[in-house]
Design a protein around this motif. Structure first.
Motif, short mmCIF file in Angstrom:
data_model
loop_
_atom_site.label_atom_id
_atom_site.label_comp_id
_atom_site.label_asym_id
_atom_site.label_seq_id
_atom_site.Cartn_x
_atom_site.Cartn_y
_atom_site.Cartn_z
N ARG A 305 0.83 -1.21 0.00
CA ARG A 305 0.00 0.00 0.00
C ARG A 305 0.86 1.26 0.00
O ARG A 305 0.59 2.21 -0.73
CB ARG A 305 -0.92 -0.02 1.24
N SER A 308 2.40 1.81 -3.35
CA SER A 308 1.37 2.26 -4.30
C SER A 308 1.10 3.75 -4.14
O SER A 308 0.98 4.49 -5.12
CB SER A 308 0.08 1.47 -4.08
N LEU A 309 1.02 4.21 -2.90
CA LEU A 309 0.79 5.64 -2.65
C LEU A 309 1.96 6.48 -3.14
O LEU A 309 1.77 7.58 -3.69
CB LEU A 309 0.57 5.88 -1.15
N ARG A 311 3.95 5.78 -5.62
CA ARG A 311 3.86 5.83 -7.08
C ARG A 311 2.79 6.83 -7.53
O ARG A 311 2.95 7.46 -8.58
CB ARG A 311 3.56 4.43 -7.64
N GLN A 312 1.74 6.98 -6.76
CA GLN A 312 0.70 7.95 -7.10
C GLN A 312 1.21 9.38 -7.05
O GLN A 312 0.66 10.27 -7.69
CB GLN A 312 -0.49 7.80 -6.15
N THR A 313 2.28 9.61 -6.29
CA THR A 313 2.85 10.97 -6.20
C THR A 313 4.02 11.17 -7.15
O THR A 313 4.56 12.27 -7.22
CB THR A 313 3.34 11.25 -4.76
N GLY A 316 3.51 7.29 -11.32
CA GLY A 316 3.52 5.85 -11.53
C GLY A 316 4.85 5.19 -11.23
O GLY A 316 4.94 3.96 -11.19
N GLY A 331 0.21 14.90 -8.60
CA GLY A 331 -0.99 14.08 -8.44
C GLY A 331 -1.83 14.49 -7.25
O GLY A 331 -1.45 15.35 -6.44
N TYR A 333 -2.73 12.99 -4.43
CA TYR A 333 -2.22 12.74 -3.08
C TYR A 333 -1.19 13.80 -2.69
O TYR A 333 -1.22 14.35 -1.58
CB TYR A 333 -1.60 11.34 -3.00
#
Length: 380
Positions: A305, A308-309, A311-313, A316, A331, A333
């Protein structure tokens, strides 16, 4: 047999659980190969339990010191992401052992690993103060704030005995030269006498980096840095002695410590901080591997998790090095984190208005009359 210094990449036979080379009291659990080397060595389990024996009950890794025969004290940069163009780093490597430290990859330029080597094999610059004085005396030198702690912490444990940071401050005080300090250590209070005098002339600003208020999390994330409460106490002492103090909530790690952002700023403001900043977790080069290993060892239930977070910032990926983005990310977040910081800073009066590097006084700079030692330096 790996002892923390060889750059080994262990590989297990099928069905074999590879023992961890992590050492108690150290942040990194690996010692990855130097990225500039053309070859790498690999430890391989042969099925006879030899690796298990080699990794069993590994002794604590000692800290070793090596003289760095540097020829200059000032390191220059033209990065648009940071508010200074020059810095002094008395030490290379940092015993604090912060697993996320963006400076770790710099150890590879020395032929050392950014992993355990970075926090155990330190280099120190015994002539740093003399070199700095020589550079400040150069004709045409134009003063701007010097950053202490731009790469590694100037108040890491070895400073207690070597006192190289104090020697640098003594030079800067004599030249009336402005300086900024970033540290995770309460050791900065040992130089309170110099800092207080410089503060009276608007020549110094100290920033305490506080990553978390959770002592347990701090212990595993930055094992040899001062506890969060000691850093808050240092902020309070600095403020009470008239030394401008700031807080740096860094790095903010999605899913690990980012929920603490407002609380860190609240506590820092109550301790006397007058300005604040934050930085999103950065994972350049080998830090990706080191951080993933750390997550797997300490937070296996949420490692996926957290990654993943992150990568969201970073569009990817685990890291984006672009100027203008590497410090804060992109992004939804990352935008939310920036908004939270702005709202909390405004509420607490921690906005950077008048409190940043640019507020320090560069007009006082003067070249003092050379001592005998200074005259000899000028001849070199």
């Amino acid at each position: 047999m790996p002892d923390g210094t060889p750059h080994l990449a262990p590989r297990a036979a099928p069905g074999f659980a590879m023992p961890s080379p992590a050492r108690r009291g150290r942040g990194a659990g690996l010692n990855p190969a130097v990225r500039f080397e053309s070859t790498a060595r690999e430890a391989f389990d042969d099925g006879w339990g030899t690796l298990e024996a080699a990794f069993a009950d590994l002794p604590p890794l000692p800290t070793t010191l090596t003289r760095d025969h540097a020829k200059s004290a000032l390191a220059w940069n033209d990065s648009p992401d940071i508010g200074f163009d020059r810095a002094v780093n008395p030490y290379r490597g940092c015993e604090h052992g912060c697993v996320y430290c963006y400076a770790r990859p710099s150890h590879a330029y020395l032929g050392l690993s950014p992993g355990l080597d970075f926090e155990t094999r330190l280099l120190f610059k015994p002539e740093v103060a003399a070199l700095l004085e020589k550079e400040l005396r150069k004709p045409g030198y134009v003063p701007k704030p010097i950053a202490l702690g731009s790469n590694t912490d100037p108040y890491q444990p070895v400073e207690r005995t070597l006192k190289l940071t104090r020697a640098v401050l003594e030079v800067l005080e004599r030249f009336d030269h402005p300086v900024t300090i970033v540290t995770k250590s309460a050791g900065v209070l040992r130089d309170m006498d110099i800092l207080a005098r410089m503060a009276q002339r608007n020549l110094v600003r100290v920033c305490l980096s506080i990553t978390t208020l959770d002592a347990r999390l701090a212990r595993i994330m930055e094992p040899r840095a001062a506890t969060p409460e000691r850093r808050l106490a240092a902020l309070r002492h600095l403020s009470e002695n008239g030394i401008p103090a700031a807080v740096l909530a860094a790095p903010m790690i999605p899913g690990v410590n980012d929920a603490e952002l407002e609380t860190i700023l609240d506590r820092a403001a109550a301790a006397g901080a007058t300005s604040a900043g934050y930085v999103l977790l950065r994972l350049p080069h080998e830090i990706k591997q080191l951080f993933e290993d750390w997550l797997t060892r300490h937070m296996p239930d949420r490692a996926a998790r957290v990654l993943s977070l992150i990568r969201q910032t970073r569009g990817g990926a685990l890291y984006n090095s672009r100027f203008g983005q590497r410090q804060t990310g992109t992004g939804a977040y990352a935008d939310l984190l920036a908004q939270r910081f702005a709202i909390a800073s405004r509420r607490l009066g921690l906005e950077r208005r008048g409190g940043g590097v640019g507020a320090l006084d560069c007009t006082r700079f003067r070249v003092p009359e050379a001592t005998t030692a200074g005259t000899q330096l000028a001849l070199l």
